[in-house]
Design a protein around this motif. Sequence first.
Motif, short mmCIF file in Angstrom:
data_model
loop_
_atom_site.label_atom_id
_atom_site.label_comp_id
_atom_site.label_asym_id
_atom_site.label_seq_id
_atom_site.Cartn_x
_atom_site.Cartn_y
_atom_site.Cartn_z
N SER A 288 -12.52 -17.75 18.63
CA SER A 288 -13.53 -17.68 17.58
C SER A 288 -13.00 -16.77 16.48
N GLU A 289 -13.80 -16.65 15.41
CA GLU A 289 -13.38 -15.76 14.32
C GLU A 289 -13.35 -14.31 14.77
N HIS A 290 -14.05 -14.02 15.86
CA HIS A 290 -13.99 -12.66 16.41
C HIS A 290 -12.55 -12.33 16.85
N ALA A 291 -11.83 -13.35 17.32
CA ALA A 291 -10.43 -13.15 17.71
C ALA A 291 -9.60 -12.76 16.50
N VAL A 292 -9.93 -13.35 15.34
CA VAL A 292 -9.24 -12.99 14.10
C VAL A 292 -9.52 -11.54 13.74
N GLU A 293 -10.78 -11.15 13.83
CA GLU A 293 -11.15 -9.77 13.50
C GLU A 293 -10.43 -8.77 14.41
N MET A 294 -10.32 -9.11 15.69
CA MET A 294 -9.63 -8.23 16.63
C MET A 294 -8.14 -8.13 16.28
N ALA A 295 -7.54 -9.28 15.93
CA ALA A 295 -6.11 -9.28 15.59
C ALA A 295 -5.86 -8.49 14.31
N VAL A 296 -6.75 -8.63 13.33
CA VAL A 296 -6.62 -7.87 12.08
C VAL A 296 -6.77 -6.38 12.35
N ALA A 297 -7.72 -6.03 13.22
CA ALA A 297 -7.93 -4.62 13.56
C ALA A 297 -6.68 -4.02 14.20
N ARG A 298 -6.04 -4.78 15.08
CA ARG A 298 -4.81 -4.28 15.73
C ARG A 298 -3.67 -4.18 14.71
N LEU A 299 -3.62 -5.13 13.78
CA LEU A 299 -2.58 -5.08 12.76
C LEU A 299 -2.78 -3.87 11.86
N ALA B 178 0.82 -1.22 0.00
CA ALA B 178 0.00 0.00 0.00
C ALA B 178 0.85 1.26 0.00
N GLY B 179 1.93 1.24 -0.78
CA GLY B 179 2.78 2.42 -0.89
C GLY B 179 3.80 2.57 0.22
N HIS B 180 3.88 1.59 1.11
CA HIS B 180 4.85 1.61 2.20
C HIS B 180 5.83 0.45 2.03
N THR B 181 7.02 0.60 2.61
CA THR B 181 8.00 -0.48 2.60
C THR B 181 7.89 -1.25 3.91
N LEU B 182 7.49 -2.50 3.79
CA LEU B 182 7.36 -3.37 4.97
C LEU B 182 8.55 -4.31 4.98
N LEU B 183 9.31 -4.28 6.07
CA LEU B 183 10.54 -5.07 6.17
C LEU B 183 10.50 -5.91 7.43
N ALA C 5 -4.24 -1.11 12.74
CA ALA C 5 -3.92 0.08 13.54
C ALA C 5 -2.41 0.33 13.55
N ALA C 6 -1.64 -0.74 13.51
CA ALA C 6 -0.18 -0.61 13.56
C ALA C 6 0.42 -0.27 12.20
N LEU C 7 -0.11 -0.89 11.12
CA LEU C 7 0.48 -0.73 9.79
C LEU C 7 -0.25 0.29 8.92
N GLY C 8 -1.49 0.58 9.26
CA GLY C 8 -2.31 1.43 8.41
C GLY C 8 -3.44 0.61 7.80
N THR C 9 -4.61 1.18 7.74
CA THR C 9 -5.79 0.41 7.31
C THR C 9 -5.67 -0.10 5.89
N LYS D 39 5.77 -2.18 16.81
CA LYS D 39 5.61 -3.15 17.89
C LYS D 39 4.27 -3.86 17.73
N LEU D 40 4.32 -5.18 17.63
CA LEU D 40 3.11 -5.98 17.48
C LEU D 40 3.00 -6.98 18.62
N SER D 41 1.80 -7.13 19.15
CA SER D 41 1.56 -8.17 20.14
C SER D 41 1.46 -9.51 19.41
N PRO D 42 1.47 -10.63 20.13
CA PRO D 42 1.53 -11.95 19.48
C PRO D 42 0.43 -12.22 18.45
N ALA D 43 -0.81 -11.83 18.73
CA ALA D 43 -1.91 -12.17 17.81
C ALA D 43 -1.78 -11.45 16.46
#
Length: 370
Positions: free
Chosen positions: A336-347, A281-286, A349-353, A300-304
Amino acid sequence: MSDQPLSGFRIGVTAARRAEEQIALLERRGASVVHAPALSVDPNRIDEPALLAATKHVLDQPVDIFVATTGIGLKSWFGAAERWGLLDELTEHLGGAEILARGPKSVGALRRFGLRELWSPESEEFDDVLAHLRGRDLTGLRIVVQEHGQSLSMAAHALRRLGAEVTTVAVYRVEGADDPEPMFGLIEDIAGRRVDAVTFTAAPAIAAMMQAAGTTGHRDEVVSAFQADVIAACVGPVTAAAFEMWGVPSIYPERSRLAAMVKQLEVELPSRAGGTSLDVAGHTLLLHGDAVLLDGAEVKLSPAPYAVLQALLVNPGTVVSRRDLLTALPSGTAGSEHAVEMAVARLRAALGTRCIQTVVKRGYRLAVAP
């Protein structure tokens, strides 16, 4: 460029002296540090009666050539002489000799006490001092050699064969670390390739580490690791020379300084590690090991969310289902899949939507450039 170029790298530090300074330099640059002293915190354990006897022997007769090998050794010797009331006599006595210094630290110590060296090798290696002496007629000359933590008896014997009268002054003996457990742990980490580099600031530290590796049965594994995956970083050529007998390649800076050694690691480790680099998305992820950098800044990312990112990186740009992401989540977070949605939301928030795309009814994908 990131202000933490060593983020994601795990580095072993074997120093006892000035260890805090070195660790701070590495940690400020993002490194994870494993401290395992190879030598005693106070390696300069002086046998004062023996040193006093050696000093009096030096003072008995004129000295033709004085070889200074280490700054700390000179300071310790002259400090002891001051306590005995012999400092002025000793410096005046040695001042009448031709003084050879192994390197800049011994030069600095000499000048601090009003002595001047006549010659010092650019290499800072004691072998070059010996070569300088071997090219001369030494018959009948009295040479005093200040030892540098390890016996120089073989060098003294070689000079005696050339006709010189040689006195060695053992200011101190380097001793192993008081607690060997951290070193044993580091040796296991090296053998298991769980560190990216190990730093060394003294040749005796290398000898001590190899001896410890031998006692634990890991010496061959340690040598193999250094030859292949783990960087042996030395503060200078004198230290690096101790690896030659093991066939271990090492790196060292042009100037024998801690900061220069760390600076070299800043360049060497990332260039060797490579890592995974993507345009997202226009950023360099390393990714370097466990570290995630976005446009050079550590994220900084938490385990999920980290587990989700790793799953999306298996085939960048490919859709990964919620079920597969649920399986990838660490135990204790995947209910549950809600845990996936929460983990994606945090990711996000960290990397950009925009970095994580939702594919309706299918799952998620990294927004990698086509």
